[in-house]
Motif scaffolding. Structure first.
Motif, mmCIF file in Angstrom:
data_model
loop_
_atom_site.group_PDB
_atom_site.id
_atom_site.type_symbol
_atom_site.label_atom_id
_atom_site.label_comp_id
_atom_site.label_asym_id
_atom_site.label_seq_id
_atom_site.Cartn_x
_atom_site.Cartn_y
_atom_site.Cartn_z
ATOM 1 N N ILE A 33 9.367 -7.595 -10.179
ATOM 2 C CA ILE A 33 9.885 -6.989 -8.949
ATOM 3 C C ILE A 33 11.404 -7.084 -8.914
ATOM 4 O O ILE A 33 12.107 -6.100 -8.635
ATOM 5 N N ALA A 34 11.934 -8.271 -9.218
ATOM 6 C CA ALA A 34 13.384 -8.438 -9.230
ATOM 7 C C ALA A 34 14.025 -7.544 -10.285
ATOM 8 O O ALA A 34 15.016 -6.846 -10.011
ATOM 9 N N GLY A 35 13.473 -7.545 -11.483
ATOM 10 C CA GLY A 35 14.059 -6.758 -12.558
ATOM 11 C C GLY A 35 14.060 -5.280 -12.266
ATOM 12 O O GLY A 35 15.069 -4.583 -12.498
ATOM 13 N N GLN A 36 12.941 -4.774 -11.756
ATOM 14 C CA GLN A 36 12.883 -3.341 -11.459
ATOM 15 C C GLN A 36 13.756 -2.975 -10.258
ATOM 16 O O GLN A 36 14.351 -1.898 -10.213
ATOM 17 N N ALA A 37 13.842 -3.863 -9.266
ATOM 18 C CA ALA A 37 14.704 -3.594 -8.114
ATOM 19 C C ALA A 37 16.168 -3.538 -8.542
ATOM 20 O O ALA A 37 16.926 -2.647 -8.131
ATOM 21 N N ILE A 38 16.576 -4.476 -9.371
ATOM 22 C CA ILE A 38 17.956 -4.505 -9.837
ATOM 23 C C ILE A 38 18.269 -3.252 -10.659
ATOM 24 O O ILE A 38 19.328 -2.615 -10.488
ATOM 25 N N ALA A 39 17.356 -2.872 -11.535
ATOM 26 C CA ALA A 39 17.565 -1.666 -12.340
ATOM 27 C C ALA A 39 17.630 -0.410 -11.465
ATOM 28 O O ALA A 39 18.419 0.508 -11.743
ATOM 29 N N HIS A 51 8.079 -4.988 -0.925
ATOM 30 C CA HIS A 51 6.851 -5.706 -0.604
ATOM 31 C C HIS A 51 6.722 -6.855 -1.600
ATOM 32 O O HIS A 51 7.456 -6.921 -2.585
ATOM 33 N N ALA A 52 5.754 -7.729 -1.364
ATOM 34 C CA ALA A 52 5.466 -8.808 -2.316
ATOM 35 C C ALA A 52 4.032 -8.675 -2.817
ATOM 36 O O ALA A 52 3.174 -8.087 -2.153
ATOM 37 N N ARG A 53 3.800 -9.251 -3.988
ATOM 38 C CA ARG A 53 2.487 -9.230 -4.624
ATOM 39 C C ARG A 53 2.129 -10.644 -5.104
ATOM 40 O O ARG A 53 3.004 -11.465 -5.358
ATOM 41 N N ARG A 54 0.836 -10.871 -5.259
ATOM 42 C CA ARG A 54 0.395 -12.122 -5.872
ATOM 43 C C ARG A 54 0.672 -12.057 -7.369
ATOM 44 O O ARG A 54 0.192 -11.145 -8.048
ATOM 45 N N PRO A 55 1.410 -13.003 -7.913
ATOM 46 C CA PRO A 55 1.793 -12.898 -9.322
ATOM 47 C C PRO A 55 0.626 -13.037 -10.288
ATOM 48 O O PRO A 55 0.690 -12.526 -11.414
ATOM 49 N N GLU A 56 -0.464 -13.674 -9.849
ATOM 50 C CA GLU A 56 -1.575 -13.896 -10.770
ATOM 51 C C GLU A 56 -2.456 -12.675 -10.966
ATOM 52 O O GLU A 56 -3.079 -12.503 -12.022
ATOM 53 N N ASP A 57 -2.534 -11.774 -9.945
ATOM 54 C CA ASP A 57 -3.440 -10.634 -10.085
ATOM 55 C C ASP A 57 -2.934 -9.347 -9.435
ATOM 56 O O ASP A 57 -3.654 -8.354 -9.395
ATOM 57 N N GLY A 58 -1.696 -9.356 -8.953
ATOM 58 C CA GLY A 58 -1.120 -8.135 -8.403
ATOM 59 C C GLY A 58 -1.572 -7.756 -7.017
ATOM 60 O O GLY A 58 -1.223 -6.681 -6.524
ATOM 61 N N GLY A 59 -2.360 -8.608 -6.364
ATOM 62 C CA GLY A 59 -2.819 -8.299 -5.016
ATOM 63 C C GLY A 59 -1.691 -8.358 -4.000
ATOM 64 O O GLY A 59 -0.652 -8.989 -4.220
ATOM 65 N N VAL A 60 -1.900 -7.714 -2.862
ATOM 66 C CA VAL A 60 -0.894 -7.664 -1.803
ATOM 67 C C VAL A 60 -0.804 -9.017 -1.111
ATOM 68 O O VAL A 60 -1.821 -9.655 -0.825
ATOM 69 N N THR A 61 0.412 -9.461 -0.836
ATOM 70 C CA THR A 61 0.616 -10.683 -0.068
ATOM 71 C C THR A 61 1.782 -10.494 0.892
ATOM 72 O O THR A 61 2.730 -9.764 0.591
ATOM 73 N N ILE A 62 1.709 -11.154 2.040
ATOM 74 C CA ILE A 62 2.838 -11.176 2.970
ATOM 75 C C ILE A 62 3.339 -12.600 3.167
ATOM 76 O O ILE A 62 4.049 -12.903 4.129
ATOM 77 N N ASP A 63 3.006 -13.471 2.228
ATOM 78 C CA ASP A 63 3.476 -14.853 2.245
ATOM 79 C C ASP A 63 4.991 -14.866 2.037
ATOM 80 O O ASP A 63 5.479 -14.381 1.006
ATOM 81 N N PRO A 64 5.766 -15.405 2.980
ATOM 82 C CA PRO A 64 7.224 -15.435 2.790
ATOM 83 C C PRO A 64 7.657 -16.115 1.495
ATOM 84 O O PRO A 64 8.680 -15.749 0.910
ATOM 85 N N ASP A 65 6.882 -17.094 1.028
ATOM 86 C CA ASP A 65 7.256 -17.755 -0.220
ATOM 87 C C ASP A 65 7.245 -16.787 -1.402
ATOM 88 O O ASP A 65 8.001 -16.960 -2.365
ATOM 89 N N ALA A 66 6.377 -15.783 -1.351
ATOM 90 C CA ALA A 66 6.350 -14.791 -2.421
ATOM 91 C C ALA A 66 7.637 -13.968 -2.424
ATOM 92 O O ALA A 66 8.166 -13.623 -3.488
ATOM 93 N N PHE A 67 8.162 -13.649 -1.236
ATOM 94 C CA PHE A 67 9.441 -12.942 -1.154
ATOM 95 C C PHE A 67 10.588 -13.830 -1.630
ATOM 96 O O PHE A 67 11.540 -13.349 -2.248
ATOM 97 N N ALA A 68 10.491 -15.116 -1.342
ATOM 98 C CA ALA A 68 11.558 -16.050 -1.731
ATOM 99 C C ALA A 68 11.745 -16.112 -3.237
ATOM 100 O O ALA A 68 12.825 -16.494 -3.714
ATOM 101 N N ALA A 69 10.724 -15.734 -3.984
ATOM 102 C CA ALA A 69 10.800 -15.799 -5.434
ATOM 103 C C ALA A 69 11.666 -14.698 -6.033
ATOM 104 O O ALA A 69 12.069 -14.798 -7.198
ATOM 105 N N PHE A 70 11.935 -13.628 -5.260
ATOM 106 C CA PHE A 70 12.765 -12.557 -5.830
ATOM 107 C C PHE A 70 13.947 -12.123 -4.972
ATOM 108 O O PHE A 70 14.916 -11.573 -5.503
ATOM 109 N N LEU A 71 13.937 -12.354 -3.674
ATOM 110 C CA LEU A 71 15.030 -11.862 -2.833
ATOM 111 C C LEU A 71 16.399 -12.404 -3.236
ATOM 112 O O LEU A 71 17.359 -11.619 -3.375
#
Length: 310
Positions: A33-39, A51-71
């Motif tokens: 997500i970070a790499g494609q956003a930057i590009a 948006h954010a996704r679960r890194p293990e299976d690509g499912g949708v997540t709205i967990d703020p910690d998931a956003f913290a990993a790329f913002l």
């Protein structure tokens, strides 16, 4: 002749509709997500809708910690405006859906301006096998989804995020959503200049015909006068054609793998940046200039990238 306004390109990087089976290019890990956003920003996107996704299976997540990993990585690498979704999931309450925005206080958030049927279940029949167990049922059962955005929900978002001075990408999937937005402005929830995203081609919303774009634009002109800026999102195969038309009408454009997985008919896009590069080339070849992030900030009245919490 009056100088044509510059065109803001928004890139919606991953979204909550498409699943990993549908395209190998769809990002769902924080790195991707970070790499494609930057590009995409380097290719010319002034706004990144995230948006954010679960890194293990690509499912949708709205967990703020998931956003913290790329913002923070996106902010460090680009000057682009970050726009966080408040839609995020069709199955969560509005309070849950705004949790990432409350934590990170971005410059912009999306905000849907009405409840609607929101379905993509026809996609389920296109695939014989799926990468992850959750995907098939998620897609096939979307014919049961109602995307809830009541007037109370909209007011909850507006009042909760008002102290953060967040501007909204007001997502309007049909003409009634424009009247909903006008009502909300009349009662003081939103102030000009507002930014409207006309959305065409989602099953449950208005269709992706140019006549509908003209109708939505005329209606918005009547309701908002000079108090708004606008952009167009064409879902699926309507992405590039409607974006091109919008740019020639003085509007702004949105592309990205959230909205379409393709770069041309029958050909999957290899990245978000490929779509941004294509629409930028079209816009510039037709005589328009593309807005920088800071120019977009000025056009939309944003608070500035130094005022976010990430």
């Amino acid at each position: 002749m009056a100088k044509r306004p510059k065109t803001i390109i928004t890139c919606a990087v991953t979204g909550a509709i498409h699943t990993p089976t549908m395209s190998d290019a769809l990002p769902y890990t924080a790195d991707d997500i970070a790499g494609q956003a930057i590009a995409a920003a380097e290719a010319g996107a002034a706004i990144l809708h995230l948006h954010a996704r679960r890194p293990e299976d690509g499912g949708v997540t709205i967990d703020p910690d998931a956003f913290a990993a790329f913002l923070p990585r996106i902010k460090q690498a680009t000057g682009a405006v970050v726009n966080i979704s408040t839609g995020g999931s069709l199955k969560n309450s509005i309070e849950e859906r705004i949790a990432p925005a409350l934590r990170f206080s971005p410059e912009m958030c999306s905000l849907n301006m009405g409840s609607m049927n929101f379905s993509f279940h026809p996609l389920a029949s296109r695939y014989d096998s799926w990468k992850f167990d959750w995907e098939k049922d998620y897609v096939a059962n979307s014919d049961t989804y109602i995307f809830r955005n009541t007037f109370r929900d909209i007011e909850t978002v507006a009042r909760a995020l008002a102290p953060h001075r967040i501007k909204f990408e007001h997502e309007c999937y049909d003409v009634g959503h424009l009247y909903n937005l006008r009502f909300c402005m009349d009662i003081g929830l939103f102030k000009a200049p507002i930014f409207i995203q006309f959305i065409f081609g989602i099953l449950g919303g208005i269709g992706p015909e140019v006549d509908n774009l003209v109708f939505m634009k005329r209606t918005a002109d009547r309701l908002f006068g000079e108090d708004y800026r606008w952009s167009v999102l064409g879902a699926g195969g309507a992405q590039m054609s409607l974006a091109t038309t919008a740019s020639q009408m003085g509007g702004n454009v949105r592309v990205g793998l959230e909205d379409s997985l393709f770069i041309s008919r029958g050909q999957l896009a290899t990245s978000n940046a490929q779509q941004v590069t294509k629409i930028r080339r079209i816009v510039e070849d037709l005589g328009c200039e593309v807005a920088s992030p800071d120019e977009a900030r000025e056009m939309l009245g944003l608070k500035g990238g130094d005022q976010v919490a990430f």
